[in-house]
Write a protein that holds these residues in place. Structure first.
Motif, mmCIF file in Angstrom:
data_model
loop_
_atom_site.group_PDB
_atom_site.id
_atom_site.type_symbol
_atom_site.label_atom_id
_atom_site.label_comp_id
_atom_site.label_asym_id
_atom_site.label_seq_id
_atom_site.Cartn_x
_atom_site.Cartn_y
_atom_site.Cartn_z
ATOM 1 N N HIS B 92 -24.864 84.201 -5.884
ATOM 2 C CA HIS B 92 -23.824 84.886 -6.194
ATOM 3 C C HIS B 92 -24.386 85.929 -7.184
ATOM 4 O O HIS B 92 -25.352 85.656 -8.099
ATOM 5 N N SER B 94 -22.694 88.942 -9.650
ATOM 6 C CA SER B 94 -21.795 89.614 -10.170
ATOM 7 C C SER B 94 -22.258 90.990 -10.689
ATOM 8 O O SER B 94 -23.363 91.307 -11.248
ATOM 9 N N ASP B 164 -21.525 88.160 -1.993
ATOM 10 C CA ASP B 164 -20.957 89.229 -2.714
ATOM 11 C C ASP B 164 -21.535 90.552 -2.235
ATOM 12 O O ASP B 164 -22.807 90.633 -1.545
ATOM 13 N N TYR B 195 -16.868 87.040 2.663
ATOM 14 C CA TYR B 195 -17.403 88.053 1.696
ATOM 15 C C TYR B 195 -16.155 87.779 0.646
ATOM 16 O O TYR B 195 -15.056 87.727 0.739
ATOM 17 N N HIS B 198 -17.029 87.712 -6.124
ATOM 18 C CA HIS B 198 -17.136 88.720 -7.139
ATOM 19 C C HIS B 198 -16.640 89.912 -6.878
ATOM 20 O O HIS B 198 -16.160 90.883 -7.657
ATOM 21 N N ASP B 199 -16.542 90.275 -5.635
ATOM 22 C CA ASP B 199 -16.138 91.654 -5.100
ATOM 23 C C ASP B 199 -14.911 91.542 -4.303
ATOM 24 O O ASP B 199 -14.600 90.542 -3.695
#
Lengths: 216, 574
Positions: B92, B94, B164, B195, B198-199
């Protein structure tokens, strides 16, 4: 092993339920319910989507005060404004405005961005949560703590996320966590210490069936 | 009441000052007021240029990495061969998370955040350069980015989403030899493994030497699981016509789609069905499916949002003034792409990334907003293409007439575009300078290249309209110089490549590193020079050892504005 057993096992893997002591059922709380955030992360959005999926109507407020919760369904007629969001979907025919909540569900996860948008500091959020839970205890409102953000909503001791967990989870009547959130067993230990029922789920989807059992 | 009176008086003073000044530094027309909270909510801008829309036949993409606290470091990842059966760990990442330099570098530490997923590795992974995202690989596959957001119900911040955006771009760099392959790599992995996390809604400008695509991707909601049999992402891609240009200013750009036109559209299998399931599109409405209206609707225009969403209009007006695009036009009604009035050079694109809407109703120095030194950063007005909170800007060029290691270039401007310098790195370069891999916002470091540019930027703010001229002179030497020199470097590297690809790679690596080192050194010196030159808001001439006055200091309109302000805020003393 026949297909049915396999299906049950597969469902169990998705829904979790693995940590409830043998013979112990998912606790019952009933409706109406208020959803809120402990830390102002977007996990409360996930929680609300879970309730939508379970076809359970709810009231939602991102930063309710004890007074608002005490006002019951409809939160005393308060409306959304800058840094303050209210959503009332509770069936007002069934539960008229002012009906005391039977349950409050906290989605735990700290977001400095979210707290900033609500005009809160970490200390203020922590203090608000403690007062809120004290009111729930006083009014005998069922407190359910949910941590579904996984490792990203965890951190070292004393970090933003851990402070949110400490503010809510030890005082909850029921804890639900994703496996990813509980990799270090922190929630399991908290639950054991407080004799709190806990359920571990694989994905947020597993929460759908649980809220049905708790609230209906 | 006293405060209210003073506030009214201040506003009145500003109006009066403009009236008194009569001839402000810029035309004092009606400037929209922006909601500062809204303005800061937006991030990166990405420009896309088709090969027949550029002066030299290159495709181009950009990414202004607008953040303010994010990581700015870069690194090169070498090509690698992998044994059959090996796996690629997924982490992951960010976009926003950073660590103190004392704890280590982001691109080492992020590996502590294993996403719990290992996917089958491919036999060979390509070399590439990356910062916040993968930007250029050795096959001339290039990427730019802009966050576009999505319907709330689509967000999936839960652990079921293993991928992400950053990780997807790194995988595309490793596995794709063309833009279309990159789209398939990102799309298929996101569908399979989920998907989001973080996004959420994101746009990638994906290019190769022949094509530029706008690729948009969204999660599918927090209740997705990999066992459910449905895709874990929804995505759509539209190709920018070769002779046109486009832009993504933090809003979805793809409208109606025609998947029969395979050279212009690609999409995940759930592209329409998910919208129907989620209630974002009703096929019975009689209206054609529209991607952006379904998944990422954003109402408003440049004017109606008080300039918060002015970048769309500004870009189209810059590239095609003959079309007379209006700032009142709702952004969703702008065309997907446009043929520019004239072909666009790499320097035109650099200038567009530096654009601050000068001379428009959104000009940040309109009236007295910029203060006496016309500083475009003083007044938090509308959202411009160039903002001070940028980490770096990339400009990728992919050129079909050169071998891949020579044809691909990622130009990197560290820090704020107007005070920075675009530095070229060839796709074939096998190293990046160590100074590009260091530093963060909170600890000043002379070892970090980025700080050289912040050092200059900081000193420019003191007397902006004077000091920016010194920066422009340095840009002319180092940036324009590089653009000119590249022609010769290309020729030499191209010739070398015919004899020995390895030697060509060594050559472009050497050029990229040496040039970068020289520019960084020049910017440290420029910062020192600016400190001395504009010290005490004076003008120190180091050669003549004389102290003088900054010519642009205390303009008459500013003195009048100050007097007007005094009169209106101190009425009792009249």
């Amino acid at each position: 092993m026949n297909k049915r057993i396999l299906l049950v096992l597969a469902a169990g893997a998705v829904l979790g339920l693995s940590l409830l002591p043998a013979g112990q059922a998912v606790p019952k709380a009933g409706l109406p319910v208020l959803t809120t955030s402990a830390g102002q992360s977007t996990d409360v959005t996930t929680l609300n989507i879970v309730l939508d999926e379970a076809v359970i109507a709810y009231d939602y407020c991102d930063v309710p005060t004890p007074e608002m919760v005490a006002d019951g369904v409809g939160l005393g007629g308060r409306e959304s404004g800058p840094g303050f969001h209210v959503e009332i979907t509770t069936d007002l025919d069934k539960y008229p405005a002012g009906t005391p909540y039977k349950a409050v569900i906290f989605a735990i996860g700290a977001s400095l961005k979210g707290m900033g948008a609500s005009g809160l500091t970490l200390d203020a959020e922590e203090a608000r949560l403690k007062k809120l839970i004290a009111l729930c205890k006083q009014k005998k409102i069922f407190v359910m703590a949910v941590h579904i953000g996984g490792e990203s909503k965890r951190g070292p001791a004393g970090s933003d996320n851990e402070r949110m967990i400490d503010a809510v989870a030890p005082l909850a009547d029921y804890i639900v966590v994703t496996k990813d959130s509980n990799k270090d067993g922190r929630f399991t230990k908290l639950a054991a210490a407080g004799k709190i029922p806990i359920t571990e789920i694989e994905y947020a989807l597993g929460l759908v069936d649980i809220v049905k059992q708790v609230l209906q | 009441m006293k405060n209210a009176f003073r506030f009214s008086a201040v506003l009145g003073a500003i109006v009066l000052a403009l009236v008194l000044a009569g001839h402000g530094p810029a035309s004092a027309g009606q400037a929209p007021q922006a909601d500062a909270d809204l303005v800061t909510g937006d991030a990166c801008t990405s420009i896309l240029v088709g090969r027949d829309a550029s002066t030299d036949g290159s495709t181009m993409t950009t990414h202004t990495c607008d953040c303010g606290t994010c990581d700015w470091t870069w690194r090169h990842v070498p090509a690698a061969d992998h044994k059959p059966g090996s796996t690629r760990k997924i982490y992951h990442v960010s976009q926003y998370k950073t660590w103190p330099p004392a704890e280590g570098l982001k691109w080492d530490i992020y590996k502590k955040d294993f996403a719990g997923l290992e996917i089958p590795e491919v036999a060979h992974t390509y070399a590439y350069h990356h910062g916040m995202f993968g930007y250029m690989n050795e096959k001339q596959v290039a990427i730019g980015e802009s966050t576009i957001g999505c319907q709330r119900k689509l967000q999936n911040p839960t652990p079921s989403a293993r991928l992400d955006l950053t990780m997807l771009t790194l995988l595309a760099m490793e596995r794709a030899a063309t833009a279309r392959e990159a789209i398939q790599v990102i799309g298929s992995l996101a569908e399979k493994y989920g998907y989001g996390f973080h996004d959420d809604g994101e746009m990638l400008a994906i290019a190769d030497p022949k094509e530029v695509w706008m690729f948009e991707i969204m999660p599918v909601g927090p209740l997705w699981t990999p066992d459910g049999g449905k895709p874990g992402a929804v995505w759509c891609a539209q190709r920018v016509p070769d002779d046109e240009v486009s832009v993504c200013p933090n809003e979805s750009r793809i409208g109606e789609i025609d998947l029969e036109k395979k050279d212009f559209f690609m999409a995940s299998p759930n592209v329409v069905s998910l919208a129907v399931d989620m209630g974002f599109y009703d096929p019975k409405s009689g209206k054609p499916f529209n991607w952006k209206k379904a998944y990422s609707p954003a109402e408003g225009s440049a004017v109606s949002t008080q300039g918060r969403r002015s970048r769309m209009w500004r870009f189209y007006d810059l590239v095609a003034p003959s079309k007379e695009f209006k700032p009142e036009t709702p952004n969703m009604d702008f065309p997907f792409s446009v043929k520019p009035d004239r072909k666009i050079s790499v320097q035109d694109v650099m200038a567009m990334t530096r654009d601050k809407s000068q001379g428009t109703i959104f000009d940040p120095v309109l009236g007295i907003r910029g203060g006496p030194f016309q500083n475009p950063h003083y007044y938090k007005g509308t959202r411009l293409i160039s903002v001070p909170n940028v980490e770096y800007t990339t400009l990728t060029q992919c050129r079909s007439w050169l071998p891949d290691p020579v044809g691909g270039i990622v130009w990197i401007a560290l820090g704020v575009q107007d005070t920075s310098c675009y530095i070229p790195f060839y796709a074939g370069a096998t190293e990046m300078p160590k100074s590009f891999a260091l530093g963060d916002h909170f600890v000043f470091s002379r070892d970090s290249a980025r700080w050289a540019f912040d050092y200059v930027d900081f000193h420019v703010q003191v007397a902006y309209n004077a000091a920016i001229e010194d920066v422009k002179a340095a840009q002319k030497e180092w940036e324009d110089g590089a653009v000119t020199r590249i022609v010769e470097i290309d020729r030499l590297a191209g010739d070398l490549y015919k004899r020995s690809p390895k030697e060509a790679v060594k050559y472009v690596t050497g050029y990229s590193l040496n040039n970068a080192q020289n520019v960084v050194a020049a910017w440290w010196k420029l910062g020192d020079d600016l400190l001395v030159k504009y010290n005490h808001l004076s003008l120190y001439n180091a050669q003549k050892r004389q102290r003088g006055r900054i010519p642009s200091a205390d303009p008459a309109w500013w003195i009048k504005a100050v007097r007007a302000f005094d009169i209106l805020t101190e009425p009792d003393k009249k």
